[in-house]
Motif scaffolding. Structure first.
Motif, PDB file in Angstrom:
ATOM      1  N   GLU A   1       0.623  -1.505   0.104  1.00 48.98           N
ATOM      2  CA  GLU A   1       0.328   0.605   0.323  1.00 48.98           C
ATOM      3  C   GLU A   1       0.659   1.475   0.430  1.00 48.98           C
ATOM      4  OE1 GLU A   1      -3.130   1.815   2.902  1.00 48.98           O
ATOM      5  OE2 GLU A   1      -2.470   0.117   3.292  1.00 48.98           O
ATOM      6  N   ASP A   2       0.539   2.088  -1.629  1.00 50.46           N
ATOM      7  CA  ASP A   2       1.629   2.916  -1.488  1.00 50.46           C
ATOM      8  C   ASP A   2       0.372   4.760  -1.005  1.00 50.46           C
ATOM      9  OD1 ASP A   2       3.449   4.971  -1.805  1.00 50.46           O
ATOM     10  OD2 ASP A   2       2.336   5.232  -4.253  1.00 50.46           O
ATOM     11  N   LEU A   3       1.529   4.489   0.232  1.00 44.40           N
ATOM     12  CA  LEU A   3       1.181   5.861   1.374  1.00 44.40           C
ATOM     13  C   LEU A   3       1.696   7.266   0.915  1.00 44.40           C
ATOM     14  CD1 LEU A   3       1.674   5.044   5.009  1.00 44.40           C
ATOM     15  CD2 LEU A   3      -0.020   4.656   3.137  1.00 44.40           C
ATOM     16  N   GLY A   4       2.358   7.170   0.346  1.00 43.96           N
ATOM     17  CA  GLY A   4       2.956   9.094  -1.509  1.00 43.96           C
ATOM     18  C   GLY A   4       4.256   8.492   0.364  1.00 43.96           C
ATOM     19  N   GLU A   5       4.169  10.365   0.115  1.00 48.82           N
ATOM     20  CA  GLU A   5       5.147  10.886   0.689  1.00 48.82           C
ATOM     21  C   GLU A   5       4.259  12.174   1.248  1.00 48.82           C
ATOM     22  OE1 GLU A   5       7.478  13.261  -2.490  1.00 48.82           O
ATOM     23  OE2 GLU A   5       7.819  10.850  -3.751  1.00 48.82           O
ATOM     24  N   ASN A   6       5.527  12.651   2.492  1.00 46.20           N
ATOM     25  CA  ASN A   6       5.873  13.970   2.819  1.00 46.20           C
ATOM     26  C   ASN A   6       6.555  14.600   3.580  1.00 46.20           C
ATOM     27  OD1 ASN A   6       6.605  12.148   5.346  1.00 46.20           O
ATOM     28  ND2 ASN A   6       5.125  13.247   6.447  1.00 46.20           N
ATOM     29  N   GLU A   7       6.732  15.882   4.331  1.00 53.20           N
ATOM     30  CA  GLU A   7       7.597  16.392   4.611  1.00 53.20           C
ATOM     31  C   GLU A   7       7.853  16.461   5.882  1.00 53.20           C
ATOM     32  OE1 GLU A   7       9.465  21.443   4.353  1.00 53.20           O
ATOM     33  OE2 GLU A   7       8.668  19.800   2.537  1.00 53.20           O
ATOM     34  N   VAL A   8       9.076  16.681   5.920  1.00 56.24           N
ATOM     35  CA  VAL A   8       9.697  15.846   8.049  1.00 56.24           C
ATOM     36  C   VAL A   8      10.599  16.699   8.361  1.00 56.24           C
ATOM     37  CG1 VAL A   8       9.864  14.272  10.192  1.00 56.24           C
ATOM     38  CG2 VAL A   8       7.851  14.267   8.378  1.00 56.24           C
ATOM     39  N   ARG A   9      10.771  17.480   8.823  1.00 57.21           N
ATOM     40  CA  ARG A   9      12.099  18.650   9.229  1.00 57.21           C
ATOM     41  C   ARG A   9      12.738  18.468   8.110  1.00 57.21           C
ATOM     42  NH1 ARG A   9      10.858  15.193  13.278  1.00 57.21           N
ATOM     43  NH2 ARG A   9      12.423  13.660  12.534  1.00 57.21           N
ATOM     44  N   GLY A  10      11.763  19.631   6.817  1.00 56.91           N
ATOM     45  CA  GLY A  10      12.846  19.556   5.866  1.00 56.91           C
ATOM     46  C   GLY A  10      13.336  18.926   3.938  1.00 56.91           C
ATOM     47  N   ARG A  11      12.238  17.286   5.149  1.00 56.95           N
ATOM     48  CA  ARG A  11      13.128  16.530   4.052  1.00 56.95           C
ATOM     49  C   ARG A  11      12.200  15.716   4.050  1.00 56.95           C
ATOM     50  NH1 ARG A  11      18.232  12.809   6.168  1.00 56.95           N
ATOM     51  NH2 ARG A  11      16.791  12.512   7.292  1.00 56.95           N
ATOM     52  N   ARG A  12      11.680  15.592   2.885  1.00 58.97           N
ATOM     53  CA  ARG A  12      10.583  14.413   1.859  1.00 58.97           C
ATOM     54  C   ARG A  12      10.626  13.548   2.428  1.00 58.97           C
ATOM     55  NH1 ARG A  12       6.660  16.974   1.639  1.00 58.97           N
ATOM     56  NH2 ARG A  12       6.091  15.392  -0.452  1.00 58.97           N
ATOM     57  N   ASN A  13      10.007  12.869   2.380  1.00 59.37           N
ATOM     58  CA  ASN A  13       9.982  11.008   2.493  1.00 59.37           C
ATOM     59  C   ASN A  13       8.885  10.242   1.753  1.00 59.37           C
ATOM     60  OD1 ASN A  13      11.256  10.264   5.735  1.00 59.37           O
ATOM     61  ND2 ASN A  13       9.893  12.686   5.654  1.00 59.37           N
ATOM     62  N   ARG A  14       9.469   9.248   0.986  1.00 65.45           N
ATOM     63  CA  ARG A  14       8.320   8.280   0.476  1.00 65.45           C
ATOM     64  C   ARG A  14       7.476   6.690   1.145  1.00 65.45           C
ATOM     65  NH1 ARG A  14       8.557   3.483  -2.487  1.00 65.45           N
ATOM     66  NH2 ARG A  14      10.695   3.545  -2.588  1.00 65.45           N
ATOM     67  N   ARG A  15       6.919   6.836   1.703  1.00 61.63           N
ATOM     68  CA  ARG A  15       6.332   5.885   2.868  1.00 61.63           C
ATOM     69  C   ARG A  15       5.247   4.634   2.159  1.00 61.63           C
ATOM     70  NH1 ARG A  15       3.069   9.320   5.512  1.00 61.63           N
ATOM     71  NH2 ARG A  15       2.270  10.043   3.893  1.00 61.63           N
ATOM     72  N   TRP A  16       5.418   3.447   2.323  1.00 59.76           N
ATOM     73  CA  TRP A  16       4.543   2.469   2.004  1.00 59.76           C
ATOM     74  C   TRP A  16       4.283   1.549   2.906  1.00 59.76           C
ATOM     75  CZ3 TRP A  16       9.665   3.119   0.811  1.00 59.76           C
ATOM     76  CH2 TRP A  16      10.678   1.217   1.378  1.00 59.76           C
ATOM     77  N   VAL A  17       2.958   0.785   3.211  1.00 59.12           N
ATOM     78  CA  VAL A  17       3.357  -0.414   3.694  1.00 59.12           C
ATOM     79  C   VAL A  17       3.224  -2.139   2.821  1.00 59.12           C
ATOM     80  CG1 VAL A  17       1.378  -1.612   5.345  1.00 59.12           C
ATOM     81  CG2 VAL A  17       1.717   0.974   5.721  1.00 59.12           C
ATOM     82  N   GLU A  18       3.854  -2.789   3.285  1.00 65.52           N
ATOM     83  CA  GLU A  18       3.693  -4.281   3.409  1.00 65.52           C
ATOM     84  C   GLU A  18       3.146  -5.081   4.179  1.00 65.52           C
ATOM     85  OE1 GLU A  18       7.143  -5.157   1.884  1.00 65.52           O
ATOM     86  OE2 GLU A  18       8.240  -3.395   0.681  1.00 65.52           O
ATOM     87  N   LYS A  19       2.558  -5.774   3.324  1.00 61.50           N
ATOM     88  CA  LYS A  19       1.883  -7.053   4.301  1.00 61.50           C
ATOM     89  C   LYS A  19       2.643  -8.023   3.933  1.00 61.50           C
ATOM     90  CE  LYS A  19      -2.210  -5.954   2.002  1.00 61.50           C
ATOM     91  NZ  LYS A  19      -3.617  -5.916   1.749  1.00 61.50           N
ATOM     92  N   GLU A  20       2.488  -8.495   5.255  1.00 62.97           N
ATOM     93  CA  GLU A  20       3.636 -10.309   4.890  1.00 62.97           C
ATOM     94  C   GLU A  20       2.969 -11.077   5.615  1.00 62.97           C
ATOM     95  OE1 GLU A  20       7.001  -9.998   7.883  1.00 62.97           O
ATOM     96  OE2 GLU A  20       7.114  -8.575   6.489  1.00 62.97           O
TER      97      GLU A  20
END
Length: 498
Positions: free
Chosen positions: A141-160
């Motif tokens: 599941e792709d959670l998109g990007e967000n910005e934390v303390r001036g840096r961009r983060n790409r986030r996702w969830v994997e189900k195992e």
């Protein structure tokens, strides 16, 4: 009632020994136990075969095999392999369906007509459903990007896969219960130790034979045990290498399993008891609802957790409804479950029959009226379709699960009173509402705290529909996408976007 004849031969796969004793499946091998115990045909009380009585050491070996398969094989990560193996299992079940049918009838007392539904034919489709779902299900599941303390983060969830699963089933629908646990667990990539019910072991052991002989499921991915006592189950619920426990059975046993599993903080899924209410609103067709109430309570001799065993009727219609239901019950044909014309078979054991009869007798002593039924019929463990009227909603018969063909009619004053009585239960598994107005029935149904509801006879039970209950009817859901989720863990990832 039809004449009780000898049960006839038990269908046996190639792995069954000549003496009718089947074997356990541990680590990819069909193995014997030091001791066996008899399985009785509940329609005759006669022994139809013997099952291995797995010792705690064999339960330990099964868990070790499942752990090894999960940790060292590609099963948890190879989706294509899992799809292929589920399809092979489905094909084997279909190919051997008629053998399984005869064995199910003999081992459980389930009438032939029931095996053409929830007793056998419908559960096979659970396997095909999860094979198909696995082909299209996304484990990311792709959670998109967000910005934390001036840096961009790409986030996702994997189900195992959650890991090693201990699956413990009840006696009433052994095919349904085993496959509703096994298929989604395997689809998720888990490995499984399946323990069949002591009263109906032969059906579950036949499933083990099909897995061992007709699929490419790797050794240790599926292990199958049967035992007459509780020690084997205790190993499964407390073992540190078991990650998930899924259990179907009584609420009392479910509580013990929760307590046992807490020591290692396992994930626990419980599908427990029910005391479901059929609410007949004052504008409903009494003839149709009487038929529905009578034939539902007699389905598999009332041995179903979701069966509506409380019939709630507007006080002014109580006597008219009782008369109609009694007439319908008089037409229920019970007897030899092999006969295609038999609607109701026996209870599973003399122990269960004594329990049912005791509850009926106490209900009458407490003020309920025995309208019809309440009789034991031999040979076998038959109990006649039973109707109790004028039942106190707080009495034992209205509060405790009977698991027999016993319908309690409870009068109510108005719609609010009907909802209050329906919710006056420790359980919340299922229910039904009947009304000439579908909108009115749905509005009432939404006020009843249960996991499933039938509106005017609607059938919710299917492989793609989540099944489970509120309150002390359990935790979690079987079948559907929700059933797959029970066996998956979610892992969140984040990486810095350049």
């Amino acid at each position: 009632m039809g004449t009780q004849r000898d049960a006839g031969p038990v269908a046996a796969g190639s792995a069954a020994h000549a003496n009718g004793t089947r074997r356990l499946l541990i680590g990819g091998r069909l193995v014997e136990a030091e001791r066996t115990y008899p399985s009785l045909n509940p329609a005759t009380g006669k022994v139809i075969g013997h099952a291995p009585d797995a010792a705690p050491a064999q339960a330990e070996a099964a868990v070790a095999a499942a752990r090894r398969a999960f940790d060292t094989t590609a099963w948890p990560t190879d989706v294509d392999l899992r799809v292929r193996c589920l399809e092979q299992l489905y094909d084997a079940l279909v190919e051997h369906k008629e053998e399984l049918r005869e064995l199910t009838i003999a081992d459980t007392g389930s009438p032939r007509i029931v095996t053409h539904g929830a007793g056998l034919d419908e559960p096979l489709e659970i396997v095909r459903y999860y094979a198909g779902l696995l082909r299209e299900h996304s484990f990311t599941e792709d959670l998109g990007e967000n910005e934390v303390r001036g840096r961009r983060n790409r986030r996702w969830v994997e189900k195992e896969a959650a890991g090693v699963v201990a699956a413990i089933t009840a006696y009433n629908y052994p095919n349904q219960l085993a496959l509703a646990k096994l298929a989604p667990a395997l689809a998720a990539g888990c490995t499984v130790v399946l323990k069949g019910a002591p009263d109906t072991p032969l059906v579950t052991l036949a499933l083990a034979e099909l897995i061992a002989e007709h699929t490419d499921i790797p050794a240790g991915v599926v292990n199958v045990l049967t035992s007459a006592g509780a020690a084997t189950g205790e190993v499964l619920t407390t073992h540190p290498d078991v990650d998930v426990v899924t259990f179907t059975g009584s609420t009392a046993t479910g509580r013990k399993i929760m307590a046992a599993a807490s020591g290692t903080v396992k994930r626990v899924f419980l599908e427990l008891g029910g005391k479901s209410a059929m609410v007949v609103l004052d504008d409903a067709d009494l003839d149709l609802t009487a038929m529905a109430a009578a034939f539902t309570i007699c389905s598999h001799a009332g041995q179903g957790c979701a069966i509506t065993s409380r019939l709630l009727v507007q006080r002014g219609q109580h006597d008219a409804m009782v008369e109609r239901v009694a007439a319908q019950l008089a037409g229920v044909r019970y007897g030899d479950p092999r006969d295609a014309n038999t609607y109701m078979g026996p209870l599973i054991s003399e122990r269960q029959r004594e329990k049912v009869d005791g509850m009926v007798r106490r209900a009458v002593e407490g003020g309920a009226k025995l309208v019809t039924g309440g009789e034991k019929v031999d040979p076998g463990f038959f109990y006649t379709p039973t109707l109790l009227s004028g039942v106190d909603p707080d009495s034992e018969i209205a509060q405790e699960e009977v698991f027999g063909p016993v319908l309690a009619v409870i009068p109510y004053d108005d719609e609010d009173d009907a909802v209050r009585i329906a919710n006056n239960s420790a359980y919340g598994l299922s229910g039904a509402v009947h009304s000439a107005s579908e909108a009115r029935a749905i509005a009432v149904a939404r006020r009843i705290r249960t996991g499933t509801l039938s509106i005017n006879g609607g059938n919710y039970f299917a492989p793609d529909v989540p099944f489970g209950g509120f309150k002390q009817s359990g935790i979690g859901r079987e079948m559907g996408v929700a059933g797959l989720d029970e066996f998956l863990e979610r892992k969140a990832f984040a990486t810095i976007v350049p």
